[in-house]
Design a protein around this motif. Structure first.
Motif, mmCIF file in Angstrom:
data_model
loop_
_atom_site.group_PDB
_atom_site.id
_atom_site.type_symbol
_atom_site.label_atom_id
_atom_site.label_comp_id
_atom_site.label_asym_id
_atom_site.label_seq_id
_atom_site.Cartn_x
_atom_site.Cartn_y
_atom_site.Cartn_z
ATOM 1 N N ALA A 19 1.966 8.505 -0.808
ATOM 2 C CA ALA A 19 3.239 8.014 -1.333
ATOM 3 C C ALA A 19 3.164 7.819 -2.837
ATOM 4 O O ALA A 19 4.130 8.084 -3.559
ATOM 5 N N ALA A 20 2.013 7.360 -3.312
ATOM 6 C CA ALA A 20 1.848 7.150 -4.751
ATOM 7 C C ALA A 20 2.002 8.460 -5.511
ATOM 8 O O ALA A 20 2.639 8.514 -6.571
ATOM 9 N N ILE A 21 1.423 9.523 -4.968
ATOM 10 C CA ILE A 21 1.571 10.835 -5.609
ATOM 11 C C ILE A 21 3.023 11.258 -5.607
ATOM 12 O O ILE A 21 3.561 11.736 -6.621
ATOM 13 N N ASP A 22 3.692 11.081 -4.482
ATOM 14 C CA ASP A 22 5.107 11.455 -4.382
ATOM 15 C C ASP A 22 5.965 10.678 -5.373
ATOM 16 O O ASP A 22 6.981 11.184 -5.862
ATOM 17 N N GLU A 23 5.581 9.448 -5.658
ATOM 18 C CA GLU A 23 6.353 8.603 -6.574
ATOM 19 C C GLU A 23 6.055 8.882 -8.048
ATOM 20 O O GLU A 23 6.669 8.301 -8.935
ATOM 21 N N GLY A 24 5.096 9.780 -8.310
ATOM 22 C CA GLY A 24 4.807 10.145 -9.691
ATOM 23 C C GLY A 24 3.671 9.391 -10.338
ATOM 24 O O GLY A 24 3.426 9.544 -11.536
ATOM 25 N N PHE A 25 2.944 8.569 -9.561
ATOM 26 C CA PHE A 25 1.788 7.886 -10.125
ATOM 27 C C PHE A 25 0.648 8.891 -10.297
ATOM 28 O O PHE A 25 0.440 9.766 -9.452
ATOM 29 N N SER A 26 -0.096 8.743 -11.383
ATOM 30 C CA SER A 26 -1.163 9.696 -11.677
ATOM 31 C C SER A 26 -2.518 9.235 -11.153
ATOM 32 O O SER A 26 -3.473 10.005 -11.174
ATOM 33 N N ALA A 27 -2.611 8.000 -10.708
ATOM 34 C CA ALA A 27 -3.856 7.505 -10.113
ATOM 35 C C ALA A 27 -3.543 6.350 -9.184
ATOM 36 O O ALA A 27 -2.577 5.614 -9.387
ATOM 37 N N CYS A 28 -4.377 6.213 -8.157
ATOM 38 C CA CYS A 28 -4.208 5.139 -7.181
ATOM 39 C C CYS A 28 -5.591 4.713 -6.713
ATOM 40 O O CYS A 28 -6.412 5.557 -6.334
ATOM 41 N N GLY A 29 -5.861 3.420 -6.777
ATOM 42 C CA GLY A 29 -7.143 2.906 -6.320
ATOM 43 C C GLY A 29 -6.964 1.599 -5.572
ATOM 44 O O GLY A 29 -5.935 0.921 -5.711
ATOM 45 N N PHE A 30 -7.983 1.222 -4.803
ATOM 46 C CA PHE A 30 -7.925 0.016 -3.979
ATOM 47 C C PHE A 30 -9.066 -0.915 -4.361
ATOM 48 O O PHE A 30 -10.220 -0.490 -4.472
ATOM 49 N N ALA A 31 -8.733 -2.180 -4.571
ATOM 50 C CA ALA A 31 -9.730 -3.187 -4.915
ATOM 51 C C ALA A 31 -9.613 -4.367 -3.972
ATOM 52 O O ALA A 31 -8.512 -4.689 -3.505
ATOM 53 N N LEU A 71 0.147 -13.512 -4.562
ATOM 54 C CA LEU A 71 0.542 -13.333 -3.162
ATOM 55 C C LEU A 71 -0.386 -14.177 -2.301
ATOM 56 O O LEU A 71 -1.569 -13.855 -2.159
ATOM 57 N N PRO A 72 0.107 -15.271 -1.732
ATOM 58 C CA PRO A 72 -0.747 -16.106 -0.877
ATOM 59 C C PRO A 72 -1.382 -15.272 0.230
ATOM 60 O O PRO A 72 -0.719 -14.459 0.879
ATOM 61 N N GLY A 73 -2.683 -15.464 0.408
ATOM 62 C CA GLY A 73 -3.393 -14.730 1.440
ATOM 63 C C GLY A 73 -3.775 -13.317 1.060
ATOM 64 O O GLY A 73 -4.228 -12.538 1.911
ATOM 65 N N ALA A 74 -3.616 -12.962 -0.205
ATOM 66 C CA ALA A 74 -3.928 -11.593 -0.645
ATOM 67 C C ALA A 74 -5.367 -11.228 -0.308
ATOM 68 O O ALA A 74 -6.296 -12.006 -0.533
ATOM 69 N N ARG A 75 -5.542 -10.013 0.210
ATOM 70 C CA ARG A 75 -6.880 -9.548 0.583
ATOM 71 C C ARG A 75 -7.235 -8.232 -0.102
ATOM 72 O O ARG A 75 -8.399 -7.847 -0.139
ATOM 73 N N ALA A 76 -6.218 -7.541 -0.625
ATOM 74 C CA ALA A 76 -6.478 -6.268 -1.312
ATOM 75 C C ALA A 76 -5.411 -6.049 -2.374
ATOM 76 O O ALA A 76 -4.293 -6.575 -2.273
ATOM 77 N N VAL A 77 -5.779 -5.269 -3.391
ATOM 78 C CA VAL A 77 -4.838 -4.913 -4.457
ATOM 79 C C VAL A 77 -4.851 -3.401 -4.618
ATOM 80 O O VAL A 77 -5.914 -2.791 -4.790
ATOM 81 N N ILE A 78 -3.679 -2.819 -4.527
ATOM 82 C CA ILE A 78 -3.510 -1.387 -4.783
ATOM 83 C C ILE A 78 -3.127 -1.246 -6.252
ATOM 84 O O ILE A 78 -2.135 -1.828 -6.691
ATOM 85 N N VAL A 79 -3.923 -0.519 -7.014
ATOM 86 C CA VAL A 79 -3.690 -0.374 -8.450
ATOM 87 C C VAL A 79 -3.206 1.047 -8.730
ATOM 88 O O VAL A 79 -3.806 2.022 -8.270
ATOM 89 N N LEU A 80 -2.127 1.140 -9.477
ATOM 90 C CA LEU A 80 -1.464 2.420 -9.727
ATOM 91 C C LEU A 80 -1.304 2.652 -11.226
ATOM 92 O O LEU A 80 -1.056 1.714 -11.990
ATOM 93 N N ALA A 81 -1.443 3.887 -11.650
ATOM 94 C CA ALA A 81 -1.245 4.257 -13.053
ATOM 95 C C ALA A 81 -0.058 5.197 -13.146
ATOM 96 O O ALA A 81 0.038 6.173 -12.382
ATOM 97 N N VAL A 183 -1.509 -6.974 -1.112
ATOM 98 C CA VAL A 183 -1.272 -7.004 0.330
ATOM 99 C C VAL A 183 -2.208 -8.025 0.974
ATOM 100 O O VAL A 183 -3.279 -8.327 0.440
ATOM 101 N N ASP A 184 -1.799 -8.547 2.117
ATOM 102 C CA ASP A 184 -2.646 -9.512 2.829
ATOM 103 C C ASP A 184 -3.352 -8.871 4.011
ATOM 104 O O ASP A 184 -3.682 -9.534 4.999
ATOM 105 N N ILE A 185 -3.591 -7.567 3.913
ATOM 106 C CA ILE A 185 -4.452 -6.866 4.869
ATOM 107 C C ILE A 185 -5.610 -6.264 4.072
ATOM 108 O O ILE A 185 -5.472 -5.973 2.884
ATOM 109 N N GLU A 186 -6.750 -6.094 4.720
ATOM 110 C CA GLU A 186 -7.971 -5.704 4.015
ATOM 111 C C GLU A 186 -8.106 -4.186 3.987
ATOM 112 O O GLU A 186 -8.768 -3.585 4.838
ATOM 113 N N LEU A 187 -7.506 -3.556 3.001
ATOM 114 C CA LEU A 187 -7.599 -2.106 2.876
ATOM 115 C C LEU A 187 -8.974 -1.710 2.351
ATOM 116 O O LEU A 187 -9.602 -2.465 1.600
#
Length: 395
Positions: A19-31, A71-81, A183-187
């Protein structure tokens, strides 16, 4: 019929990347959402006074400790460029005849406020996540929430923090916006970006026109042209004005000199940056340049119509006219005094003060008759002025 199982977390991550690629983001990572390792440095930076007028850092300090502050309970962050155009700015020879032009930061060239471009994309990604995992919560942000974005981006494998404090990517350079989805799920997390490819290079530190870098990775915002021309609501301090040069909105100097932004692959990748943006309005900028004299004819309503949906709305009318006056003082000629005299009648004191400074700078280019006429006009304005900010410039 057995109920279908929800997609596992790896499948969710794969769907987000697509989805990130479709939206025009040039990079996507998970932390992973973890305590900030740079929190102590942030506290020291604020206590040193380097945040200048940006009190929101101190006001929300505790929230920067962990993504759960956003985000209370956050467990992962999706980072987009998301890239923005990085072509060379227009030269004076390429500009329309007449007027004086000031430079504007590349990120504003599209004519759109990047928040308005990126937020809908993040909302669609959040909707996708909730659709795949209905029990989850997701929140998208673009540089307005208390999150250590560049630190998280490095954890997500997108790059390293350069000496100019910006995130650098070996392919994309630094001409991109960072956005995050919490997000509050552990990606599944990506491998952090460990190398620092700045090496011994200090090009960004050496090139800063106002010496805003205290040292590698440490910026004194009170001296940064981007802060002074965009974030600051005050009159630009006199010692900083000459260093502003012809920058009327933001500054790209520390990015322009960076070797990682000069790579051919970076320029090619950036050619389609902000692909959703409308064509730049010729009344705003011409490939990185803005005509300044016309700004002084704009009242609040006309300014709103031209700039309400652009990045330049951040400065409001008073800030942009303040900046324009300083640039005219730096690069204008005595013919600009007539327009600056209009600014001396402005309702905003910082505009009047900046125009007064610029007029006095340009006086050195006037012949004796012109200088006498200008001085007489200034004397009349001085009799009418009551604001201490402007009176200080007179004195």
């Amino acid at each position: 019929m057995p109920l279908s199982q929800p997609p596992d977390l790896h499948e969710v991550a794969a769907a987000v990347r697509a989805a990130a690629i479709d939206e025009g983001f040039s990079a996507c990572g998970f932390a992973p959402a973890v305590d900030s390792q740079g929190f102590t440095e942030l506290v020291e930076w604020i206590e040193a006074g380097y945040a200048a007028e940006m009190g929101y850092f101190a006001n929300r300090l505790d929230a920067y400790r962990h993504p759960a502050g956003v985000l209370p309970g956050a467990r992962a962050v999706i980072v987009l460029a998301f890239p923005y155009p990085a072509a060379n700015p227009a030269s004076n020879e390429e500009l329309p005849d007449g007027g004086v032009h000031g430079r504007v930061a590349r990120y504003s060239w599209s004519g759109l406020d990047y928040h308005d471009v990126i937020h809908p994309k993040l909302k669609r990604i959040c909707k996708l996540i909730r659709g795949l995992r209905p029990e989850s919560h997701a929140r998208g942000i673009v540089d307005t929430a208390p999150l250590m974005e560049r630190e998280v981006a490095q954890l997500a494998g997108l790059g390293w923090r350069g000496k100019n404090t910006l995130l650098l990517n070996p392919v994309m350079g630094s001409y991109f916006f960072l956005a995050c989805v919490l997000v509050d799920i552990e990606l599944p997390a990506d491998t952090p970006f460990e190398p620092d490819h700045c090496g011994t290079c200090t090009a960004c530190l050496d090139a800063c026109p106002t010496n805003a870098f205290v040292g590698p990775h440490v910026l004194d915002a009170s001296k940064c042209i981007s802060f002074l021309t965009i974030e600051s609501r005050e009159l630009i301090p006199e010692p900083m004005r000459a260093g502003i040069g012809d920058w009327v909105f933001g500054c790209d100097v520390c990015q322009e000199v960076c070797p990682w932004n000069r790579k051919p692959t970076r320029r090619a990748m950036a050619a389609e940056g902000m692909r959703d943006a409308r064509q730049m309005a010729p009344t705003q900028t011409v490939r990185g340049r803005m005509e300044l004299l016309r700004l002084f004819s704009l009242d609040d309503e006309s300014f709103r119509k031209q700039f309400r949906d652009t990045a330049m709305w951040r400065t409001r009318r008073r800030g942009l006219l303040r900046n324009a006056a300083v640039v005219l003082g730096n690069v204008g000629d005595v013919d600009c005094v007539e327009t600056l005299m209009i600014g001396l009648r402005d309702s905003e004191s910082i505009v009047r003060a900046a125009c007064l400074w610029a007029i006095q700078k340009l006086l050195v280019h006037a012949d004796s008759n012109e200088a006498r006429t200008i001085q007489e006009a200034l004397a009349r304005f001085r009799l009418q002025e009551t604001d201490p900010i402007v009176l200080a410039e007179f004195d």
